[in-house]
Design a protein around this motif. Structure first.
Motif, mmCIF file in Angstrom:
data_model
loop_
_atom_site.group_PDB
_atom_site.id
_atom_site.type_symbol
_atom_site.label_atom_id
_atom_site.label_comp_id
_atom_site.label_asym_id
_atom_site.label_seq_id
_atom_site.Cartn_x
_atom_site.Cartn_y
_atom_site.Cartn_z
ATOM 1 N N CYS A 79 11.542 39.556 26.854
ATOM 2 C CA CYS A 79 12.378 38.866 25.870
ATOM 3 C C CYS A 79 12.336 39.512 24.483
ATOM 4 C CB CYS A 79 11.968 37.411 25.783
ATOM 5 S SG CYS A 79 11.865 36.614 27.390
ATOM 6 N N ASN B 287 18.485 42.647 27.271
ATOM 7 C CA ASN B 287 17.957 43.483 28.346
ATOM 8 C C ASN B 287 18.877 43.517 29.555
ATOM 9 O OD1 ASN B 287 15.240 44.228 27.329
ATOM 10 N ND2 ASN B 287 15.009 42.012 27.237
ATOM 11 N N CYS C 7 16.317 36.075 32.671
ATOM 12 C CA CYS C 7 15.048 36.487 32.065
ATOM 13 C C CYS C 7 14.315 37.491 32.940
ATOM 14 C CB CYS C 7 14.127 35.320 31.726
ATOM 15 S SG CYS C 7 12.825 35.869 30.589
ATOM 16 N N LEU C 8 14.067 38.620 32.326
ATOM 17 C CA LEU C 8 13.331 39.704 32.985
ATOM 18 C C LEU C 8 11.900 39.760 32.487
ATOM 19 C CD1 LEU C 8 16.189 42.315 32.624
ATOM 20 C CD2 LEU C 8 15.479 41.193 34.736
ATOM 21 N N GLY C 9 11.524 38.801 31.631
ATOM 22 C CA GLY C 9 10.170 38.809 31.079
ATOM 23 C C GLY C 9 9.983 39.852 29.996
ATOM 24 N N ALA D 123 19.619 34.889 29.752
ATOM 25 C CA ALA D 123 18.708 33.820 29.324
ATOM 26 C C ALA D 123 18.618 33.770 27.795
ATOM 27 C CB ALA D 123 17.343 34.004 29.964
ATOM 28 N N SER E 25 16.576 34.110 25.082
ATOM 29 C CA SER E 25 16.188 35.102 24.070
ATOM 30 C C SER E 25 17.206 36.234 23.985
ATOM 31 C CB SER E 25 14.808 35.681 24.388
ATOM 32 O OG SER E 25 13.837 34.693 24.220
ATOM 33 N N CYS E 26 17.695 36.668 25.119
ATOM 34 C CA CYS E 26 18.704 37.735 25.097
ATOM 35 C C CYS E 26 20.023 37.224 24.527
ATOM 36 C CB CYS E 26 18.887 38.335 26.493
ATOM 37 S SG CYS E 26 17.491 39.390 26.975
HETATM 38 S S1 FES Z 1 15.608 36.210 27.927
HETATM 39 FE FE1 FES Z 1 16.284 38.181 28.541
HETATM 40 S S2 FES Z 1 14.445 39.123 29.168
HETATM 41 FE FE2 FES Z 1 13.808 37.090 28.697
#
Ligand code: FES
Length: 161
Positions: free
Chosen positions: A131, A136, A127-129, A88, A90-91
């Motif tokens: 970010c 992650n 996304c693992l929450g 996702a 942010s990562c």
């Molecule tokens: S974008 Fe990777 S944990 Fe939210």
């Protein structure tokens, strides 16, 4: 036995799928049933799809479409270890794409598949929450933050064990 009986399953497996369908109710219960079947068996075998379709009054295509749409569902058993890399936004901004290339090379498995020796499955997750600490990953269900080359080495060692 009828022809729709899945080849992979014995009578107990079939009974379990039927119980899971019954426990989750009717037509709107597809996602809960699929999650329950995957929790019970580790994946959604192709041969189970007709049972679910029949039990929920859906077409096989409808069930198959949902299984293939959601990344959470597996159509084959996972490897001994499961590594999920976050793809996702942010990562991605923190280097996840390059890390994925390195992970594929380091672990010797393509994204979305299981290595031939069955030791590891590499999958995307969205996304693992977590970010703020990316990039992650989840390794056998445990979050790994700020994944880098050293972290990949640690994962490779764990997978080799
Ligand atoms: S974008 Fe990777 S944990 Fe939210």
């Amino acid at each position: 036995m009828e022809s729709h009986v899945p080849a992979f399953a014995d009578a107990d497996d079939i009974a379990m799928v039927e119980r899971l369908i019954a426990a989750h109710g009717g037509r709107g219960a597809l996602l809960p049933v699929l999650h329950a079947v995957q929790d019970a068996f580790g994946y959604i075998d192709e041969a189970v799809i007709p049972l679910i379709a029949s039990g929920l009054n859906l077409t096989r295509a409808e069930v198959h479409g949902v299984v293939s749409f959601y990344h959470d569902f597996r159509s084959a058993p996972a490897g001994r270890h499961v590594v999920k890399l976050c793809r996702a936004e942010s990562c991605q901004a923190r280097g996840a794409a390059a890390l994925e290339v390195a992970a594929v090379e380091r672990l010797g498995v393509k994204m979305g598949s299981t290595r031939a020796d069955g030791q590891v499955t590499l999958e995307p997750v969205y996304c693992l929450g977590l970010c703020a600490t990316g990039p992650n990953a989840l390794v056998d269900g445990a979050p790994v933050a700020r994944l880098d080359a050293a972290g990949l080495d640690a994962i490779a060692a764990r997978v080799a064990a």
